[in-house]
Design an enzyme around this catalytic site. Sequence first.
Site, PDB file in Angstrom:
ATOM      1  CB  SER A 171      53.728 -24.953   7.340  1.00  0.00           C
ATOM      2  OG  SER A 171      52.892 -24.341   6.371  1.00  0.00           O
ATOM      3  CG  ASP A 229      54.591 -29.935   0.258  1.00  0.00           C
ATOM      4  OD1 ASP A 229      54.113 -28.866  -0.184  1.00  0.00           O
ATOM      5  OD2 ASP A 229      54.730 -30.152   1.480  1.00  0.00           O
ATOM      6  CG  HIS A 267      54.366 -26.399   2.573  1.00  0.00           C
ATOM      7  ND1 HIS A 267      53.839 -27.658   2.793  1.00  0.00           N
ATOM      8  CD2 HIS A 267      53.859 -25.599   3.544  1.00  0.00           C
ATOM      9  CE1 HIS A 267      53.058 -27.633   3.856  1.00  0.00           C
ATOM     10  NE2 HIS A 267      53.043 -26.390   4.329  1.00  0.00           N
TER      11      HIS A 267
END
Length: 414
Positions: A61, A369, A372
């Site tokens: 990610s 979040d 991240h």
Amino acid sequence: MHHPPIFFCILSFEFPISMAHTCSSTSSSFVITFIIIFQLLSTCTLYANGCYTSIISFGDSLADTGNLKQLYYSTNRETLHFFYPPYGETFFHMPTGRCSNGRLIIDFIAESIRLPLVRPFVGVKGRHMMEFRRGVNYAVAGATALDSSFLAARGVHNPMTNSSLRVQLGWFKRSLPSLCANVPDCKHFLGHSLVLMGEIGGNDYNHALLAGKSIEELETYVPLVVDAIISAINELIELGAKTILVPGNLPIGCSAVYLTNYYGSDNVEYDNSTGCITRLNKFAEYHNKVLKRELSTMRERRPEVNLIYADYYNAAMQFFRSPNEYGFTNGALKACCGGGGPFNYNASTACADPSSNVCVQPDSYANWDGLHLTEAAYKVIYKSVFQGPYAIPQFESVCPTLIIKEIDGISSSR
């Protein structure tokens, strides 16, 4: 140290001088000449950064620009929270599949060396693959370095994807004939590409920690995770890669996810200078130590290849130690977007959930979040690696002609 060749564009034209040409032939000559000039100028632009004509990316990610989103949509699976606003709000003004409010490190790299933002591989086929000649991204959010079957056998399940590093490398090898014509062309294409190998490996540990595995057990994974990364690098070198950037893991002890999970525990030691969990950060440093050692050994065996270790850990520790100095006036530990609590993270109320909350100024937060980072934090890491001392060897020694373009959208003081 191997330097990619530097390209110069020399334009030379012959114009018709005979006065006997008709108007139509003169017009045709002009059109042909214009086309040639346009093509040559396009080539000049392609080589404008002096070193790289393409970016090829693998990872999770931290680098995924939309592959997981495409995978979910193509299989009609229930979508994930980061496919919805406020993800992407800061720069793209819409969710793109990136796990942040805006750009990632890979986006800043592409912008700085004057290449297009790197598009996700999933969903593009056939003749459209040639559009990837200037950049293609195989990274998938949630991906691991080790295969899902290996982790599942140890009671660690990946709820998001089975697109491990080996799977991503398989996609790349199958798509290579669509990116280049033959073996020499492919070696040239790869040799003039900047290959990003991750970040990858962090999720092997994240999934295990969230499954309740001990750090002692995770330490047994480290040699296997690093070996998977090194094996993928070796395959890419054999295919022609000459410059490979290999990031280490981030300081996971500073993540709001783990700060929340361990909150109130008497068995956790915190770093007084940052508020991060000491044991988790020491584990991340252990992974990075093993990775750096293996890269050093590989450099000795393959001196013709530029293997660059990107020190994401220490680049990020700058703003965890001194958040205000980097503009993070709301701190580096609390999430901008989340479900409340001391670090604004709640496993049952993810960012983008209707009952979640989102901050007004994401650039004043380092954490987006819970797991991240924000676009602003990723920019600090990018600049520290590409314009600062947080790369081994330093990037300017690998590409001395690289023209770093000033990136818009975030204060240049960062």
